[in-house]
Design a protein around this motif. Structure first.
Motif, PDB file in Angstrom:
ATOM      1  N   PRO A  69       0.809  -1.224   0.000  1.00 40.23           N
ATOM      2  CA  PRO A  69       0.000   0.000   0.000  1.00 40.23           C
ATOM      3  C   PRO A  69       0.838   1.268   0.000  1.00 40.23           C
ATOM      4  N   HIS A  70       2.033   1.217  -0.576  1.00 42.16           N
ATOM      5  CA  HIS A  70       2.990   2.318  -0.374  1.00 42.16           C
ATOM      6  C   HIS A  70       3.104   3.304  -1.547  1.00 42.16           C
ATOM      7  N   LYS A  71       2.292   3.130  -2.583  1.00 40.56           N
ATOM      8  CA  LYS A  71       2.556   3.915  -3.802  1.00 40.56           C
ATOM      9  C   LYS A  71       2.360   5.425  -3.599  1.00 40.56           C
ATOM     10  N   GLU A  72       1.383   5.792  -2.767  1.00 40.91           N
ATOM     11  CA  GLU A  72       1.170   7.222  -2.512  1.00 40.91           C
ATOM     12  C   GLU A  72       2.293   7.767  -1.628  1.00 40.91           C
ATOM     13  N   ALA A  73       2.681   6.983  -0.630  1.00 43.07           N
ATOM     14  CA  ALA A  73       3.780   7.406   0.259  1.00 43.07           C
ATOM     15  C   ALA A  73       5.071   7.559  -0.541  1.00 43.07           C
ATOM     16  N   ALA A  74       5.267   6.703  -1.533  1.00 41.70           N
ATOM     17  CA  ALA A  74       6.480   6.779  -2.363  1.00 41.70           C
ATOM     18  C   ALA A  74       6.503   8.076  -3.163  1.00 41.70           C
ATOM     19  N   ALA A  75       5.328   8.476  -3.661  1.00 42.83           N
ATOM     20  CA  ALA A  75       5.265   9.741  -4.413  1.00 42.83           C
ATOM     21  C   ALA A  75       5.581  10.910  -3.482  1.00 42.83           C
ATOM     22  N   ALA A  76       5.081  10.817  -2.244  1.00 42.88           N
ATOM     23  CA  ALA A  76       5.227  11.933  -1.301  1.00 42.88           C
ATOM     24  C   ALA A  76       6.661  12.066  -0.777  1.00 42.88           C
ATOM     25  N   ILE A  77       7.380  10.976  -0.710  1.00 42.49           N
ATOM     26  CA  ILE A  77       8.710  10.995  -0.082  1.00 42.49           C
ATOM     27  C   ILE A  77       9.798  11.470  -1.056  1.00 42.49           C
ATOM     28  N   ALA A  78       9.474  11.508  -2.347  1.00 44.91           N
ATOM     29  CA  ALA A  78      10.508  11.773  -3.353  1.00 44.91           C
ATOM     30  C   ALA A  78      10.881  13.251  -3.422  1.00 44.91           C
ATOM     31  N   ASP A  79      12.136  13.497  -3.825  1.00 47.68           N
ATOM     32  CA  ASP A  79      12.586  14.873  -4.061  1.00 47.68           C
ATOM     33  C   ASP A  79      12.244  15.310  -5.476  1.00 47.68           C
ATOM     34  N   GLU A  80      12.210  14.337  -6.379  1.00 51.73           N
ATOM     35  CA  GLU A  80      11.918  14.633  -7.787  1.00 51.73           C
ATOM     36  C   GLU A  80      10.842  13.682  -8.259  1.00 51.73           C
ATOM     37  N   THR A  81       9.806  14.243  -8.897  1.00 49.53           N
ATOM     38  CA  THR A  81       8.746  13.381  -9.421  1.00 49.53           C
ATOM     39  C   THR A  81       8.528  13.696 -10.891  1.00 49.53           C
ATOM     40  N   GLU A  82       8.271  12.648 -11.685  1.00 53.41           N
ATOM     41  CA  GLU A  82       7.975  12.902 -13.098  1.00 53.41           C
ATOM     42  C   GLU A  82       6.483  13.178 -13.243  1.00 53.41           C
ATOM     43  N   ASP A  83       6.110  13.599 -14.445  1.00 48.84           N
ATOM     44  CA  ASP A  83       4.723  13.995 -14.717  1.00 48.84           C
ATOM     45  C   ASP A  83       3.723  12.881 -14.372  1.00 48.84           C
ATOM     46  N   ALA A  84       4.063  11.648 -14.689  1.00 48.77           N
ATOM     47  CA  ALA A  84       3.128  10.536 -14.434  1.00 48.77           C
ATOM     48  C   ALA A  84       2.838  10.404 -12.939  1.00 48.77           C
ATOM     49  N   VAL A  85       3.838  10.637 -12.106  1.00 43.65           N
ATOM     50  CA  VAL A  85       3.655  10.539 -10.651  1.00 43.65           C
ATOM     51  C   VAL A  85       2.738  11.667 -10.171  1.00 43.65           C
ATOM     52  N   ASP A  86       2.964  12.859 -10.695  1.00 40.75           N
ATOM     53  CA  ASP A  86       2.130  13.999 -10.286  1.00 40.75           C
ATOM     54  C   ASP A  86       0.671  13.760 -10.708  1.00 40.75           C
ATOM     55  N   ALA A  87       0.497  13.209 -11.910  1.00 38.37           N
ATOM     56  CA  ALA A  87      -0.867  12.990 -12.411  1.00 38.37           C
ATOM     57  C   ALA A  87      -1.594  11.925 -11.593  1.00 38.37           C
ATOM     58  N   MET A  88      -0.889  10.889 -11.196  1.00 41.40           N
ATOM     59  CA  MET A  88      -1.544   9.771 -10.506  1.00 41.40           C
ATOM     60  C   MET A  88      -1.460   9.885  -8.990  1.00 41.40           C
ATOM     61  N   GLY A  89      -0.590  10.733  -8.496  1.00 38.99           N
ATOM     62  CA  GLY A  89      -0.398  10.839  -7.049  1.00 38.99           C
ATOM     63  C   GLY A  89       0.193   9.575  -6.466  1.00 38.99           C
ATOM     64  N   ALA A  90       0.857   8.791  -7.301  1.00 40.70           N
ATOM     65  CA  ALA A  90       1.396   7.498  -6.857  1.00 40.70           C
ATOM     66  C   ALA A  90       2.651   7.175  -7.656  1.00 40.70           C
ATOM     67  N   ALA A  91       3.602   6.496  -7.005  1.00 40.44           N
ATOM     68  CA  ALA A  91       4.840   6.095  -7.677  1.00 40.44           C
ATOM     69  C   ALA A  91       5.081   4.610  -7.448  1.00 40.44           C
ATOM     70  N   ASN A  92       5.704   3.947  -8.423  1.00 38.76           N
ATOM     71  CA  ASN A  92       6.044   2.530  -8.232  1.00 38.76           C
ATOM     72  C   ASN A  92       7.542   2.273  -8.387  1.00 38.76           C
ATOM     73  N   MET A  93       8.328   3.350  -8.548  1.00 42.99           N
ATOM     74  CA  MET A  93       9.773   3.172  -8.760  1.00 42.99           C
ATOM     75  C   MET A  93      10.529   4.333  -8.126  1.00 42.99           C
ATOM     76  N   LEU A  94      11.365   4.030  -7.139  1.00 46.25           N
ATOM     77  CA  LEU A  94      12.198   5.058  -6.499  1.00 46.25           C
ATOM     78  C   LEU A  94      13.656   4.771  -6.827  1.00 46.25           C
TER      79      LEU A  94
END
Ligand code: ATR
Length: 286
Positions: A69-94
């Protein structure tokens, strides 16, 4: 920072994580490319996520895939996010950069669109009308991909209409329309692609019962991969339609991380598919 190890180490983080196919995929690609490297599963609880991410680069990890259940937390913890992360509010690769910063990507949408291009090239080239069933996290990646690829029209139906509306307000543009769940079988002949992103059809869940006889030109995709041939895909086969199963998408979601961290091509081939099917059969409840 840890001394760089003699080979790259990466992981997939989730809760639960035991059934993740990512370690099998990355190890398959490492072997195929004759590379030294390691990729393993890490079971991390939500309360420990931030501490774990802070520790991994110090332990020499180059990056981590992140699943539920960490995809939103991953987006929030990052220093740099790509457009796809900003659009989805979720990340799957750090990715842990050498200067200590963390870069977040979301490659779920790439797995989806690459699977469509590989298995339904005519529909992918036409970029016509797509019907998306469901409005959860998986649907977000798919709608993002369809919008990014400039499909002419995206129609979304979800059991809970309010959730579909909230979803649409996030992705709203003139190519996304919401229809009631009860009307999802209407005008199926107009669609080039029909995608199930709900849990319907999964082992232990009810089936998604769509009558596809009128869907003359659609490729039909299911993100569910347990079972691989869902009732929806069997119905599509019965109607002579192109089918794209959940493994097709999954295999292509992890490829960008492998290429980035291990520096070699991640080939999606029949050998990888067979390797993953073996694991799915082994894990299937008796
Ligand atoms: P994920 O992030 O994996 O996409 P999710 O956010 O829980 O998972 O979304 C699950 C999707 O499956 C939702 O669209 C959900 O519909 P609701 O918004 O109405 O809950 C859909 N879903 C789950 N069970 C369903 C069912 N029995 N019938 C129809 N849709 C269902």
């Amino acid at each position: 920072m840890a001394e760089p190890s003699s080979f790259p180490i990466a992981a997939v983080i989730g809760d639960p994580i035991a059934h993740s196919l990512s370690p099998r995929m990355h190890r398959y690609w490492l072997k195929a490319a004759r590379l030294a490297g390691e990729y393993g599963p890490l079971h991390i609880k939500p309360a420990d996520f931030a501490d774990a991410i802070a520790m991994l680069p110090r332990l020499g990890f180059v990056g981590a895939n992140v699943t539920l259940p960490h995809k939103e937390a991953a987006a929030a913890i990052a220093d740099e996010t790509e457009d796809a992360v900003d659009a989805m509010g979720a990340a799957n690769m750090l990715t842990f950069l050498p200067d200590g910063r963390i870069e977040a990507r979301n490659t779920d949408w790439i797995g989806f669109i690459e699977a469509v291009k590989a298995e339904a090239p005519l529909q992918a080239a036409a970029r016509g009308r797509a019907l998306v069933l469901g409005a959860g996290g998986a649907a977000a990646g798919i709608v993002y991909a369809l919008q990014r690829e400039r499909w002419a029209s995206i129609v979304l139906a979800n059991r809970t209409h309010e959730k579909a509306q909230a979803f649409a307000s996030r992705f709203q543009n003139d190519r996304l329309d919401i229809i009631p769940w009860a009307e999802k079988e209407k005008d199926l002949g107009d669609f080039d692609l029909i995608v199930n992103t709900t849990k319907l059809g999964m082992l232990g869940a009810p089936s998604l019962n769509l009558d596809l006889v009128s869907a003359r030109k659609a490729a039909v995709m299911d993100i569910v991969y347990t079972p691989l041939r869902t009732p929806l895909l069997r119905e599509a086969e019965r109607c002579g339609l192109i089918t794209i199963d959940g493994l097709s998408m999954l295999m292509r979601q992890d490829a960008p991380a492998f290429q980035s961290w291990f520096g070699a091509a991640a080939t999606v081939d029949d050998g990888l598919r067979a390797h993953l099917i073996k694991a799915l059969e082994r894990d299937r409840p008796a």
